[in-house]
Design an enzyme around this catalytic site. Sequence first.
Site, mmCIF file in Angstrom:
data_model
loop_
_atom_site.group_PDB
_atom_site.id
_atom_site.type_symbol
_atom_site.label_atom_id
_atom_site.label_comp_id
_atom_site.label_asym_id
_atom_site.label_seq_id
_atom_site.Cartn_x
_atom_site.Cartn_y
_atom_site.Cartn_z
ATOM 1 N N SER A 7 -1.328 -57.919 2.507
ATOM 2 C CA SER A 7 -1.224 -56.926 3.579
ATOM 3 C C SER A 7 -1.523 -57.571 4.918
ATOM 4 O O SER A 7 -2.624 -58.095 5.133
ATOM 5 C CB SER A 7 -2.212 -55.780 3.330
ATOM 6 O OG SER A 7 -2.272 -54.932 4.455
ATOM 7 N N HIS A 32 3.292 -56.942 2.662
ATOM 8 C CA HIS A 32 2.981 -55.522 2.793
ATOM 9 C C HIS A 32 2.673 -55.215 4.259
ATOM 10 O O HIS A 32 1.755 -55.795 4.851
ATOM 11 C CB HIS A 32 1.781 -55.167 1.917
ATOM 12 C CG HIS A 32 1.536 -53.702 1.793
ATOM 13 N ND1 HIS A 32 2.285 -52.881 0.971
ATOM 14 C CD2 HIS A 32 0.622 -52.891 2.394
ATOM 15 C CE1 HIS A 32 1.839 -51.648 1.060
ATOM 16 N NE2 HIS A 32 0.832 -51.617 1.934
ATOM 17 N N ASP A 34 1.788 -52.282 6.922
ATOM 18 C CA ASP A 34 1.308 -50.917 7.128
ATOM 19 C C ASP A 34 1.680 -50.423 8.520
ATOM 20 O O ASP A 34 1.298 -51.029 9.521
ATOM 21 C CB ASP A 34 -0.214 -50.867 6.975
ATOM 22 C CG ASP A 34 -0.661 -51.081 5.546
ATOM 23 O OD1 ASP A 34 -0.115 -50.406 4.651
ATOM 24 O OD2 ASP A 34 -1.548 -51.928 5.313
ATOM 25 N N MET A 36 0.980 -47.398 10.915
ATOM 26 C CA MET A 36 0.043 -46.285 11.093
ATOM 27 C C MET A 36 0.280 -45.605 12.435
ATOM 28 O O MET A 36 0.482 -46.282 13.445
ATOM 29 C CB MET A 36 -1.396 -46.806 11.042
ATOM 30 C CG MET A 36 -1.758 -47.558 9.786
ATOM 31 S SD MET A 36 -3.468 -48.144 9.897
ATOM 32 C CE MET A 36 -3.641 -48.959 8.316
ATOM 33 N N HIS A 70 4.911 -49.764 4.324
ATOM 34 C CA HIS A 70 4.138 -48.588 3.904
ATOM 35 C C HIS A 70 3.927 -47.689 5.120
ATOM 36 O O HIS A 70 3.172 -48.026 6.030
ATOM 37 C CB HIS A 70 2.801 -49.098 3.330
ATOM 38 C CG HIS A 70 1.829 -48.030 2.973
ATOM 39 N ND1 HIS A 70 0.516 -48.331 2.631
ATOM 40 C CD2 HIS A 70 1.930 -46.675 2.887
ATOM 41 C CE1 HIS A 70 -0.127 -47.216 2.373
ATOM 42 N NE2 HIS A 70 0.701 -46.196 2.513
ATOM 43 N N MET A 72 2.299 -44.897 6.904
ATOM 44 C CA MET A 72 1.155 -43.980 6.951
ATOM 45 C C MET A 72 1.325 -43.120 8.193
ATOM 46 O O MET A 72 0.563 -43.225 9.161
ATOM 47 C CB MET A 72 -0.156 -44.759 7.013
ATOM 48 C CG MET A 72 -0.428 -45.652 5.839
ATOM 49 S SD MET A 72 -2.117 -46.313 5.943
ATOM 50 C CE MET A 72 -1.989 -47.703 4.841
ATOM 51 N N MET A 141 -2.878 -45.332 -3.987
ATOM 52 C CA MET A 141 -3.973 -45.802 -3.152
ATOM 53 C C MET A 141 -5.253 -45.847 -3.986
ATOM 54 O O MET A 141 -5.616 -44.865 -4.632
ATOM 55 C CB MET A 141 -4.168 -44.895 -1.942
ATOM 56 C CG MET A 141 -2.991 -44.862 -0.968
ATOM 57 S SD MET A 141 -2.597 -46.481 -0.257
ATOM 58 C CE MET A 141 -4.131 -46.882 0.597
ATOM 59 N N ASP A 179 -3.032 -50.335 -3.894
ATOM 60 C CA ASP A 179 -3.446 -50.793 -2.565
ATOM 61 C C ASP A 179 -4.853 -50.313 -2.275
ATOM 62 O O ASP A 179 -5.104 -49.110 -2.236
ATOM 63 C CB ASP A 179 -2.466 -50.247 -1.521
ATOM 64 C CG ASP A 179 -2.774 -50.721 -0.108
ATOM 65 O OD1 ASP A 179 -3.730 -51.495 0.088
ATOM 66 O OD2 ASP A 179 -2.044 -50.307 0.817
#
Length: 219
Positions: A7, A32, A34, A36, A70, A72, A141, A179
């Site tokens: 990540s 990975h 993220d 957000m 991913h 979020m 998660m 994760d």
Amino acid sequence: MIKIAPSILSADFAQLGIDVRKVAEAGADYIHIDVMDGTFVPQISLGQPVLKSLRQAFPRAEGTPLFDVHLMVEHPETQIESIAAAGADIITFHYEAARHHHRIIQQIKASGCKAGIVLNPGTSLACIEEILPYVDMVLLMTVNPGFGGQKFIEGMLEKIHLLHHTIEDMEFDCEIEVDGGINAETSKLVRQAGANVLVAGSAIYGAEDVAKAIKDIRG
């Protein structure tokens, strides 16, 4: 086959390209990423411009890790086309952040990416029974989302186990990604429970020997 997805949330953003290349050369299968929004989770991370720059630095080729994005974010359907265009290979979104889950899965696949759904620790597997046949990945998660460096929630092992047997019994072609709090010790537990894609942040980027860290987590 166990796949490792470092990540970049735990990478040094001042030298992000260098850190991504380091894990790619050390044998990472996925990168990975993220995204957000500061609403679904408290933090704001990065978006399409950074993803696009990484894609330009790491063009798709045999042996290049897939970009596992991913989301979020609230209203993930508004982000799909731009995230796909920026270079994603896999796009996962949170069950809790969306209403029309099947429609978003169709949207992701129409954009040329693999589609996955994400469940927070407190969300039951029963919520995704009807859409499980349509996804390429389920991300469970194993911490509450939004922050790196959290402790693995051991109660999620039974959830991984149940999902694994459901997929196996129904003969679905679906990966199980986990994760949160994944390191050399917890990776053994999630692998035994049935997960095959392991997201790890600080355990990889914080290691002196990145290649050894990836090898130890892969098992």
